[in-house]
Design an enzyme around this catalytic site. Structure first.
Site, PDB file in Angstrom:
ATOM      1  NE  ARG A 122     -45.376 -24.258  33.296  1.00 58.04           N
ATOM      2  CZ  ARG A 122     -45.760 -23.008  33.054  1.00 58.04           C
ATOM      3  NH1 ARG A 122     -47.029 -22.741  32.865  1.00 58.04           N
ATOM      4  NH2 ARG A 122     -44.879 -22.043  32.998  1.00 58.04           N
ATOM      5  CE  LYS A 144     -39.040 -46.345  31.345  1.00 60.04           C
ATOM      6  NZ  LYS A 144     -37.879 -47.227  31.124  1.00 60.04           N
ATOM      7  CD  GLU A 186     -38.721 -55.026  22.726  1.00 63.02           C
ATOM      8  OE1 GLU A 186     -38.810 -55.479  23.882  1.00 63.02           O
ATOM      9  OE2 GLU A 186     -37.875 -54.182  22.377  1.00 63.02           O
ATOM     10  CE  LYS A 228     -43.903 -51.017  28.944  1.00 60.53           C
ATOM     11  NZ  LYS A 228     -43.101 -50.300  27.974  1.00 60.53           N
ATOM     12  CD  GLU A 238     -36.397 -49.151  34.087  1.00 64.38           C
ATOM     13  OE1 GLU A 238     -37.151 -48.707  33.217  1.00 64.38           O
ATOM     14  OE2 GLU A 238     -35.252 -49.542  33.882  1.00 64.38           O
ATOM     15  NE  ARG A 242     -41.445 -49.050  32.730  1.00 66.33           N
ATOM     16  CZ  ARG A 242     -42.231 -48.070  32.325  1.00 66.33           C
ATOM     17  NH1 ARG A 242     -42.931 -47.383  33.194  1.00 66.33           N
ATOM     18  NH2 ARG A 242     -42.330 -47.767  31.060  1.00 66.33           N
ATOM     19  CG  ASN A 246     -34.558 -52.551  30.854  1.00 67.01           C
ATOM     20  OD1 ASN A 246     -35.264 -52.069  29.973  1.00 67.01           O
ATOM     21  ND2 ASN A 246     -34.300 -51.926  31.980  1.00 67.01           N
ATOM     22  CG  HIS A 249     -33.854 -54.036  26.169  1.00 65.45           C
ATOM     23  ND1 HIS A 249     -34.576 -55.193  26.063  1.00 65.45           N
ATOM     24  CD2 HIS A 249     -34.558 -53.093  25.463  1.00 65.45           C
ATOM     25  CE1 HIS A 249     -35.671 -54.972  25.338  1.00 65.45           C
ATOM     26  NE2 HIS A 249     -35.680 -53.706  24.961  1.00 65.45           N
ATOM     27  CG  HIS A 253     -30.205 -50.281  25.158  1.00 65.70           C
ATOM     28  ND1 HIS A 253     -30.736 -50.200  26.426  1.00 65.70           N
ATOM     29  CD2 HIS A 253     -31.263 -50.158  24.323  1.00 65.70           C
ATOM     30  CE1 HIS A 253     -32.052 -50.049  26.351  1.00 65.70           C
ATOM     31  NE2 HIS A 253     -32.394 -50.019  25.085  1.00 65.70           N
ATOM     32  CG  HIS A 266     -35.168 -51.449  20.117  1.00 62.12           C
ATOM     33  ND1 HIS A 266     -34.145 -51.176  21.000  1.00 62.12           N
ATOM     34  CD2 HIS A 266     -36.172 -51.984  20.849  1.00 62.12           C
ATOM     35  CE1 HIS A 266     -34.526 -51.530  22.213  1.00 62.12           C
ATOM     36  NE2 HIS A 266     -35.750 -52.026  22.155  1.00 62.12           N
TER      37      HIS A 266
HETATM   38  N1  NAD Z   1     -41.389 -45.230  25.272  1.00 65.37           N
HETATM   39  C1  NAD Z   1     -41.089 -46.496  25.419  1.00 65.37           C
HETATM   40  O1  NAD Z   1     -41.400 -47.127  26.428  1.00 65.37           O
HETATM   41  C2  NAD Z   1     -40.398 -47.195  24.282  1.00 65.37           C
HETATM   42  C3  NAD Z   1     -40.311 -48.592  24.282  1.00 65.37           C
HETATM   43  C4  NAD Z   1     -39.726 -49.226  23.188  1.00 65.37           C
HETATM   44  C5  NAD Z   1     -39.240 -48.464  22.130  1.00 65.37           C
HETATM   45  N2  NAD Z   1     -39.333 -47.102  22.177  1.00 65.37           N
HETATM   46  C6  NAD Z   1     -38.846 -46.278  21.051  1.00 65.37           C
HETATM   47  O2  NAD Z   1     -39.583 -46.624  19.894  1.00 65.37           O
HETATM   48  C7  NAD Z   1     -38.804 -46.348  18.745  1.00 65.37           C
HETATM   49  C8  NAD Z   1     -38.932 -47.506  17.777  1.00 65.37           C
HETATM   50  O3  NAD Z   1     -40.284 -47.644  17.461  1.00 65.37           O
HETATM   51  P1  NAD Z   1     -40.843 -48.690  16.394  1.00 65.37           P
HETATM   52  O4  NAD Z   1     -40.083 -49.934  16.470  1.00 65.37           O
HETATM   53  O5  NAD Z   1     -42.308 -48.698  16.591  1.00 65.37           O
HETATM   54  O6  NAD Z   1     -40.428 -48.071  14.998  1.00 65.37           O
HETATM   55  P2  NAD Z   1     -40.697 -46.686  14.273  1.00 65.37           P
HETATM   56  O7  NAD Z   1     -41.574 -45.787  15.007  1.00 65.37           O
HETATM   57  O8  NAD Z   1     -39.327 -46.205  13.903  1.00 65.37           O
HETATM   58  O9  NAD Z   1     -41.451 -47.145  12.949  1.00 65.37           O
HETATM   59  C9  NAD Z   1     -40.787 -47.991  12.040  1.00 65.37           C
HETATM   60  C10 NAD Z   1     -41.165 -47.646  10.603  1.00 65.37           C
HETATM   61  O10 NAD Z   1     -42.446 -48.169  10.303  1.00 65.37           O
HETATM   62  C11 NAD Z   1     -43.282 -47.166   9.746  1.00 65.37           C
HETATM   63  N3  NAD Z   1     -44.647 -47.520  10.137  1.00 65.37           N
HETATM   64  C12 NAD Z   1     -45.188 -47.426  11.373  1.00 65.37           C
HETATM   65  N4  NAD Z   1     -46.408 -47.985  11.378  1.00 65.37           N
HETATM   66  C13 NAD Z   1     -46.649 -48.440  10.119  1.00 65.37           C
HETATM   67  C14 NAD Z   1     -47.723 -49.112   9.507  1.00 65.37           C
HETATM   68  N5  NAD Z   1     -48.781 -49.533  10.213  1.00 65.37           N
HETATM   69  N6  NAD Z   1     -47.620 -49.383   8.188  1.00 65.37           N
HETATM   70  C15 NAD Z   1     -46.522 -49.047   7.478  1.00 65.37           C
HETATM   71  N7  NAD Z   1     -45.469 -48.423   8.014  1.00 65.37           N
HETATM   72  C16 NAD Z   1     -45.520 -48.128   9.324  1.00 65.37           C
HETATM   73  C17 NAD Z   1     -42.738 -45.879  10.296  1.00 65.37           C
HETATM   74  O11 NAD Z   1     -43.060 -44.800   9.474  1.00 65.37           O
HETATM   75  C18 NAD Z   1     -41.230 -46.163  10.308  1.00 65.37           C
HETATM   76  O12 NAD Z   1     -40.681 -45.950   9.048  1.00 65.37           O
HETATM   77  C19 NAD Z   1     -37.401 -46.107  19.223  1.00 65.37           C
HETATM   78  O13 NAD Z   1     -37.125 -44.727  19.134  1.00 65.37           O
HETATM   79  C20 NAD Z   1     -37.416 -46.525  20.676  1.00 65.37           C
HETATM   80  O14 NAD Z   1     -36.526 -45.788  21.484  1.00 65.37           O
HETATM   81  C21 NAD Z   1     -39.913 -46.471  23.214  1.00 65.37           C
HETATM   82 ZN    ZN Z   2     -37.089 -52.823  23.622  1.00 67.38          ZN
END
Ligand code: NAD
Ligand code: ZN
Length: 382
Positions: A122, A144, A186, A228, A238, A242, A246, A249, A253, A266
Site C-alpha cells: 500500500r 502520475k 516536449e 512542469k 489535472e 495541468r 497536453n 497531445h 495520442h 511518443h
Molecule cells: N507519468 C507521466 O507523467 C508520463 C509523462 C510522459 C510520458 N510518460 C510515459 O513514458 C513512456 C515513454 O518514456 P521515454 O520516452 O522516457 O522512453 P522509454 O522509457 O521507453 O525509454 C526509451 C529507450 O531508451 C532506453 N534508455 C533510457 N535511458 C537511457 C540512457 N540514458 N541511455 C541509453 N538508453 C536509455 C530505454 O531502455 C528504452 O529502450 C511512455 O510509456 C509514456 O506513457 C509518462
Molecule cells: Zn507527452
C-alpha cells in the site's frame, strides 16, 4: 556545483527536484536526508543498466547493488504482468514498508516503478532518477504513474509523488539520438505553452541542442522541469491548468493509437500534433500566421518525423474521441494564441478540424516549404 533545487507541491507531501550536471554524484547524500530505510531497491531495465549501471553504482547508496530489480522497459511490457513480477521480486528481496525504491530509467521504468511504489504494501517511498529527456522534463515530475491494458495506454494507475527526483543531464549521453530528438518535442511544448524566451532560445540554438551541448542542456532541462513543477504544484490532479501540458497531445495520442504505437516515438507523435494544433489555432482565427509558422519551423528543426498515416480524417477523429482525456467523446484541444500562452477548449468546430486534417493526412510529403505555405495560407483573419 551548479545544481538547482525545484520545489514541487503535492497533497501527499511536497518534494524536491535536484537538477544539474553531475547532480547524480550527490545522490547518496541527498537520499540520506530523506531518513533511514530498512532496505533500498533499484528498479531499472537491463538496457538502462547496461548503459549507466557502473556510473550509478558508484553514486547510489552502498548496499543497493544486491537489491537490483531489472525488468524489460519496452512499451509493450508496461503492463500489470510486469508490475506483478517486480512486486514478487521485491517480496523475495524482503522489501518492507520502510524500504525505498529508486527508479532509474526512462518513462516506462518510471511509470512501472511508480505504480509498484504506490501499491506494494500500500505504498513505499520512491526516488526517481530519470535517464531520458522525456523522463527528465516530464514523466518523473508530477506523480502520475501507471501501466497499459490491452484496451489502451495508461488505463491503470495512481497519483503517487516521489520523495525526491534527481535530474542529471549527463545521464543522457548514452541515449540514442532518436529518443533524444523525441524528447525535444516536449521541450518545445514548454516553450509554446509557458515561456516565450525558452522558445526563442530554441529557435536560435537548436543545432547546438541537437548536439547535446552541455551548457544548452544545463539551461533547458532545469527550465522545463521548473515549468512542469509549477504547473503540477498548482493543479496536481489535472482539473484545469495541468491540461495545457497536453499541447499537441490530442492529435499525438490519436496518431500513436491509430498506428498501434509502432510508427512514432511518443515525442514524434506530439511533434506532429503540435504542427496540427498550430494550424488549427490559425484556422480558427485564434493566432496569427507568424505564430503557426514559428511553431512549425521549430518543430521541423528537430529533424525528420514519421509521416502522417494515409487515413480518412474521420478515422483520426474517432481515435481522438476514444482518448481517455476526451470527456464523453467531446474533443478537447490545447491551443496557443501566442507563443508562451496556451488555453484548452472543447469548442472547435468540426469544419475547422477537418480542414486541417485533410491537409495533413493527404499531403504526399511534409517538407518544410509545404508546411510553411500551409501556415501562411492567406487566411482572411490573419
Ligand atoms: N507519468 C507521466 O507523467 C508520463 C509523462 C510522459 C510520458 N510518460 C510515459 O513514458 C513512456 C515513454 O518514456 P521515454 O520516452 O522516457 O522512453 P522509454 O522509457 O521507453 O525509454 C526509451 C529507450 O531508451 C532506453 N534508455 C533510457 N535511458 C537511457 C540512457 N540514458 N541511455 C541509453 N538508453 C536509455 C530505454 O531502455 C528504452 O529502450 C511512455 O510509456 C509514456 O506513457 C509518462
Ligand atoms: Zn507527452
Amino acid at each position: 556545483m551548479n545544481s538547482k533545487r525545484i520545489q514541487v507541491k503535492s497533497s501527499a507531501g511536497n518534494y524536491q527536484i535536484l537538477c544539474g550536471a553531475n547532480s547524480i554524484q550527490n545522490a547518496a547524500k541527498e537520499i540520506a536526508t530523506l531518513g533511514t530505510f530498512s532496505t533500498i531497491h533499484v528498479l531499472s531495465s537491463p538496457n538502462v543498466w547496461r548503459a549507466l549501471g557502473n556510473k550509478l553504482t558508484r553514486s547510489l547508496p552502498k548496499n543497493t547493488r544486491s537489491n537490483l530489480h531489472l525488468f524489460n522497459d519496452a512499451e509493450q511490457k508496461k503492463n500489470m504482468r510486469t508490475v506483478e513480477t517486480v512486486c514478487r521480486s521485491l517480496t523475495r528481496a524482503r522489501a518492507d514498508r520502510k524500504s525505498l525504491l529508486i527508479a532509474v530509467g526512462g518513462g516506462v521504468v518510471g511509470d512501472v516503478a511508480g505504480y509498484v511504489a504506490a501499491s506494494y504494501l500500500r505504498g513505499v517511498a520512491l526516488v526517481h532518477i530519470p535517464t531520458t529527456l522525456v523522463a527528465q522534463v516530464d514523466s518523473a515530475i508530477g506523480g502520475k504513474t501507471g501501466v497499459n491494458l490491452p484496451e489502451g495506454k495508461n488505463l491503470v494507475g495512481a497519483f503517487y509523488p516521489p520523495r525526491l527526483v534527481i535530474i542529471d543531464p549527463q545521464l543522457l549521453r548514452t541515449l540514442p539520438q532518436r529518443q533524444f530528438r523525441s524528447g525535444l518535442a516536449e521541450v518545445i511544448k514548454y516553450g509554446v505553452i509557458a515561456d516565450k524566451n525558452l522558445f526563442a532560445y530554441l529557435e536560435k540554438s537548436m543545432p547546438r541542442v541537437l548536439q547535446r551541448d552541455k551548457a544548452a542542456l544545463n539551461y533547458l532541462i532545469p527550465r522545463c522541469a521548473q515549468i512542469k513543477a509549477t504547473i503540477v504544484s498548482r493543479d496536481e490532479r489535472e482539473s484545469n491548468l495541468r491540461e495545457i501540458l497536453n499541447f499537441g497531445h490530442t492529435f499525438g495520442h490519436a496518431l500513436e493509437s491509430i498506428t498501434r504505437y509502432r510508427r512514432y516515438q511518443h515525442g514524434e507523435a506530439v511533434a506532429q500534433g503540435m504542427i496540427a494544433v498550430a494550424l488549427l489555432a490559425h484556422e480558427l482565427g485564434l493566432s496569427k500566421a507568424d505564430n503557426a509558422s514559428r511553431i512549425i519551423s521549430l518543430v521541423q528543426q528537430i529533424g525528420p518525423l514519421p509521416p502522417w498515416p494515409r487515413v480518412a480524417p474521420e478515422k483520426l477523429i474517432a481515435a481522438m474521441r476514444s482518448d481517455k482525456k476526451a470527456h464523453a467523446g467531446n474533443l478537447r484541444f490545447v491551443l496557443s494564441p501566442r507563443i508562451g500562452h496556451a488555453q484548452s477548449t472543447d469548442a472547435v468546430p468540426m469544419k475547422a478540424l477537418k480542414t486541417v486534417l485533410r491537409f495533413l493526412l493527404h499531403s504526399p510529403s511534409h517538407d518544410s516549404a509545404q508546411l510553411s505555405d500551409a501556415a501562411a495560407i492567406g487566411k482572411s483573419h490573419a
